[in-house]
Write an enzyme that holds these catalytic residues in place. Structure first.
Site, mmCIF file in Angstrom:
data_model
loop_
_atom_site.group_PDB
_atom_site.id
_atom_site.type_symbol
_atom_site.label_atom_id
_atom_site.label_comp_id
_atom_site.label_asym_id
_atom_site.label_seq_id
_atom_site.Cartn_x
_atom_site.Cartn_y
_atom_site.Cartn_z
ATOM 1 N N HIS A 58 -3.931 12.013 1.225
ATOM 2 C CA HIS A 58 -5.322 12.475 1.153
ATOM 3 C C HIS A 58 -6.190 11.857 2.246
ATOM 4 O O HIS A 58 -7.328 12.267 2.431
ATOM 5 C CB HIS A 58 -5.921 12.272 -0.250
ATOM 6 C CG HIS A 58 -6.434 10.893 -0.541
ATOM 7 N ND1 HIS A 58 -5.703 9.946 -1.211
ATOM 8 C CD2 HIS A 58 -7.617 10.321 -0.265
ATOM 9 C CE1 HIS A 58 -6.427 8.841 -1.331
ATOM 10 N NE2 HIS A 58 -7.599 9.043 -0.770
ATOM 11 N N ASP A 68 1.079 11.712 -2.991
ATOM 12 C CA ASP A 68 -0.004 11.308 -2.092
ATOM 13 C C ASP A 68 0.518 10.253 -1.107
ATOM 14 O O ASP A 68 0.241 9.059 -1.253
ATOM 15 C CB ASP A 68 -1.174 10.761 -2.923
ATOM 16 C CG ASP A 68 -2.415 10.536 -2.085
ATOM 17 O OD1 ASP A 68 -2.475 11.034 -0.946
ATOM 18 O OD2 ASP A 68 -3.328 9.840 -2.582
ATOM 19 N N GLN A 75 -13.476 3.252 -3.296
ATOM 20 C CA GLN A 75 -13.543 4.224 -2.201
ATOM 21 C C GLN A 75 -13.456 3.501 -0.848
ATOM 22 O O GLN A 75 -14.161 2.526 -0.625
ATOM 23 C CB GLN A 75 -14.840 5.045 -2.250
ATOM 24 C CG GLN A 75 -15.187 5.657 -3.614
ATOM 25 C CD GLN A 75 -14.012 6.152 -4.415
ATOM 26 O OE1 GLN A 75 -13.101 6.775 -3.897
ATOM 27 N NE2 GLN A 75 -14.029 5.862 -5.712
ATOM 28 N N GLY A 76 -12.596 4.023 0.014
ATOM 29 C CA GLY A 76 -12.410 3.416 1.331
ATOM 30 C C GLY A 76 -11.197 2.496 1.392
ATOM 31 O O GLY A 76 -10.778 2.073 2.464
ATOM 32 N N ASP A 77 -10.650 2.178 0.226
ATOM 33 C CA ASP A 77 -9.428 1.356 0.194
ATOM 34 C C ASP A 77 -8.182 2.236 0.262
ATOM 35 O O ASP A 77 -7.077 1.745 0.536
ATOM 36 C CB ASP A 77 -9.376 0.522 -1.091
ATOM 37 C CG ASP A 77 -10.382 -0.610 -1.082
ATOM 38 O OD1 ASP A 77 -10.558 -1.233 -0.020
ATOM 39 O OD2 ASP A 77 -10.992 -0.866 -2.135
ATOM 40 N N SER A 78 -8.344 3.499 0.002
ATOM 41 C CA SER A 78 -7.224 4.430 -0.070
ATOM 42 C C SER A 78 -6.254 4.326 1.099
ATOM 43 O O SER A 78 -6.665 4.082 2.224
ATOM 44 C CB SER A 78 -7.726 5.868 -0.099
ATOM 45 O OG SER A 78 -8.043 6.226 -1.397
HETATM 46 N N1 ARG Z 1 -9.429 7.744 -3.389
HETATM 47 C C1 ARG Z 1 -10.096 6.536 -2.989
HETATM 48 C C2 ARG Z 1 -10.237 6.498 -1.474
HETATM 49 O O1 ARG Z 1 -10.138 7.527 -0.840
HETATM 50 C C3 ARG Z 1 -9.468 5.309 -3.531
HETATM 51 C C4 ARG Z 1 -9.587 5.288 -4.968
HETATM 52 C C5 ARG Z 1 -9.031 4.094 -5.615
HETATM 53 N N2 ARG Z 1 -9.800 3.952 -6.772
HETATM 54 C C6 ARG Z 1 -9.567 3.136 -7.753
HETATM 55 N N3 ARG Z 1 -10.412 3.082 -8.725
HETATM 56 N N4 ARG Z 1 -8.513 2.364 -7.747
HETATM 57 O O2 ARG Z 1 -10.563 5.495 -0.900
#
Ligand code: ARG
Length: 238
Positions: free
Chosen positions: A46, A91, A183-186
């Site tokens: 993603h 993913d 968000q941003g850790d993905s």
């Molecule tokens: N989808 C998020 C991203 O694009 C990361 C989500 C991780 N979230 C969590 N609650 N562990 O950065």
């Protein structure tokens, strides 16, 4: 009191996670990845849609996503062929770099786990992502948090059941006491026993009680990762 951290984490020196890289578009951090070999990075599928343009790069070997370390361009992106944008199944993606990273104390590869960690194991998540559920702001420096693995069964029985969110075999879940990826850790690493066990994938909010962090199960995709890395990069065996 606020948690100015990954969510609920602490400062991590890149020497302790030299595989961690920042994926960037026009110099802005969008996601993270992990180094598998001097020219191979693994990340979340993603994350890669925005990396296909001219202005994408990765930064390795720095505590800061904005400066330091070394920068490399991306030559080729391989998304998992079965990646599903709606369910986030499969993913995972591989990036092949245009130039090789110079390995050293701040830049180094991590090995892939061959088994998912059992429930109760301590794992570590790291990244430059949001430090609070309601924030979109990134952390300028690398942060980490220790988490605990839960079983797929209890992950399925969490708040995700009511929301009709499926936890597939290609996913693993970890929780923390007010700690989580955000968000941003993905695309970044979940590490257990010194090996890459997960890739930060999704969650509802961050560090919310009923919603565990969901990670791509690296052991489950090990053969796919190895074959995709070797294919284009057999000079850099993992
Ligand atoms: N989808 C998020 C991203 O694009 C990361 C989500 C991780 N979230 C969590 N609650 N562990 O950065």
């Amino acid at each position: 009191r606020e948690n100015l951290r990954i969510v609920g984490g602490k400062v991590l020196s890149i020497e302790k996670a030299p595989w961690q890289v920042s994926l960037q578009v026009r110099g802005i951090h969008i996601c993270a990845g992990s180094i598998l070999s001097p020219s191979v990075i693994v990340t979340a599928a993603h994350c890669v849609w925005s990396l296909r343009g001219k202005h994408s790069q990765i930064r390795a070997g720095s505590n800061y996503w904005k400066r330091g370390g070394q920068v490399a361009r991306i030559r080729k992106i391989t998304e998992h062929p079965m990646y599903n944008v709606i369910t986030y199944q499969n993913d995972i993606a591989i990036l092949h770099l245009s130039t090789k990273l110079r390995f050293g104390r701040t830049t180094y590869s991590i090995q892939l786990a061959s088994k998912a960690p059992i429930k109760g194991s301590i794992v570590t998540v790291s990244g430059w992502g949001a430090t609070h559920d309601s924030r979109t702001i990134r952390s300028p420096y690398l942060l980490q948090a220790n988490l605990i693995m839960i079983s797929p069964q209890s992950c399925r029985a969490s708040g995700y059941a009511k929301k009709n969110k499926a936890i597939s075999n290609g996913m693993i879940c970890a929780v923390g006491n007010n700690r989580d990826a955000c968000q941003g850790d993905s695309g970044g690493p979940l590490v257990g026993d010194g090996k890459l066990v997960g890739i930060i994938s999704w969650g509802i909010g961050c560090a919310r009680k009923d919603y565990p962090g969901v990670y791509t199960n690296v052991a489950y995709y090990r053969n796919w990762i190895l074959s995709e890395s070797y294919l284009e990069d057999h000079l850099d065996p993992l």
